[in-house]
Design an enzyme around this catalytic site. Sequence first.
Site, PDB file in Angstrom:
ATOM      1  N   SER A   1       0.822  -1.205   0.000  1.00 25.27           N
ATOM      2  CA  SER A   1       0.000   0.000   0.000  1.00 25.27           C
ATOM      3  C   SER A   1       0.856   1.255   0.000  1.00 25.27           C
ATOM      4  CB  SER A   1      -0.858   0.001   1.268  1.00 25.27           C
ATOM      5  OG  SER A   1      -1.484   1.240   1.431  1.00 25.27           O
TER       6      SER A   1
ATOM      7  N   TYR B   1      -1.946   0.413  10.207  1.00 27.66           N
ATOM      8  CA  TYR B   1      -2.178  -0.332   8.963  1.00 27.66           C
ATOM      9  C   TYR B   1      -0.941  -0.252   8.061  1.00 27.66           C
ATOM     10  CZ  TYR B   1      -3.685  -1.065   4.164  1.00 27.66           C
ATOM     11  OH  TYR B   1      -3.752  -1.497   2.860  1.00 27.66           O
TER      12      TYR B   1
ATOM     13  N   LYS C   1       1.884  -3.199   6.674  1.00 26.74           N
ATOM     14  CA  LYS C   1       2.229  -3.453   5.269  1.00 26.74           C
ATOM     15  C   LYS C   1       3.740  -3.355   5.077  1.00 26.74           C
ATOM     16  CE  LYS C   1      -1.713  -4.478   3.482  1.00 26.74           C
ATOM     17  NZ  LYS C   1      -1.941  -5.777   2.842  1.00 26.74           N
TER      18      LYS C   1
END
Length: 348
Positions: free
Chosen positions: A122, A149, A153
């Site tokens: 991402s 988040y 990643k």
Amino acid sequence: MDRGTKAAVLVTGGAGFIGAHTAKALYDRGYLPVVYDSLSSGFREAVRWGPLVHGDIRDARTLSDAMAEHDVKAVIHFAGLIEVGRSTVKPDLFWEHNVAGTVSLLGAMRERGVGRLVFSSSAAVYGQGGRGALETIPENAPKAPASPYGDTKLACEWMIEAQCRAYGLTGVALRYFNAAGADASGQIGEAHEPETHLIPLAIAAALGDGKPLTVFGADFDTPDGTCLRDYIHVSDLADAHVAALEADLPAGAYEAANVGTGQGASVLEVVEAVGRAVGRPVPHSIGPRRAGDPPSLVANPGRARELLGWGATRSSLDQIVADALRWESQPSYGAGVRGKRKASVPVR
Ligand code: UDP
């Protein structure tokens, strides 16, 4: 090429938005997509191009059995938690599903001798860093995730890179910018529960199916004060995965590539584009910023072209919104997410 001659590819999270579109792209290229999904956020109805194995990404045994049963030759790994805002309040869950889940997947791949991985990363790995709002982001830009988040990643990328070097795996991490739109067939589209993404929420608001939209902050250091994002059509994104799967890379190689267009659109520009497509303005108000949102995330897409021969072809904002609107007006699953649809909606 004849489908029978091509390999089975395990698509973890293949019942989700990007996973389902990638399964379709794989099928169209002659592969057999074997979807591995817990169906905790994905939809059974989105699995249409190959078998479904129902399992949790943290369950290495079930993963390993699925690889053996279907003679899997490569893995495209989408399974994981995705909501940036939720990750700021439940970071432990994100580490467990995203990082521990990837540990278990890599272990199963090693056990079964599956040597190729395409990983769903991402743009959230970058955060804002010291970058200006109008600067595009190359892959070697500083990594400063603005949310747990994004942390997960980035941690997965590091782990995959190390295992490529150590065990001869070939890995490609695709750093997505903002996936949006829907397959032109209308068979599959975006359906998250709860929906948190801008374009579906703006469409629902304009159609009168959802609440008025709240714009999360208009005091950013960007041209109109709202966040800039690089919206990429999900079908373009799906094609990038097939290109990554087929890229000519040696054993032990690890590569990361941005998947975006290079063009930023502000939240207010998206709101206007949705209003144009629906033929009614999007009811909206300006609210506070959302935790974890960097002001601007716009790709430099050069590396994907060089490495994968890939570039966006369907990702104008108007095309994305038109395809999303077609889906949102007549979703074949997940309609419960946003309540009852109107009988007739203006699709242009
Ligand atoms: N956004 C917004 N209101 C909403 C949902 C999103 O203003 O109800 C903004 C959000 O702050 C971000 C952009 O829209 O700047 C895209 O957000 P989305 O959740 O679609 O994707 P993300 O950038 O988090 O991957």
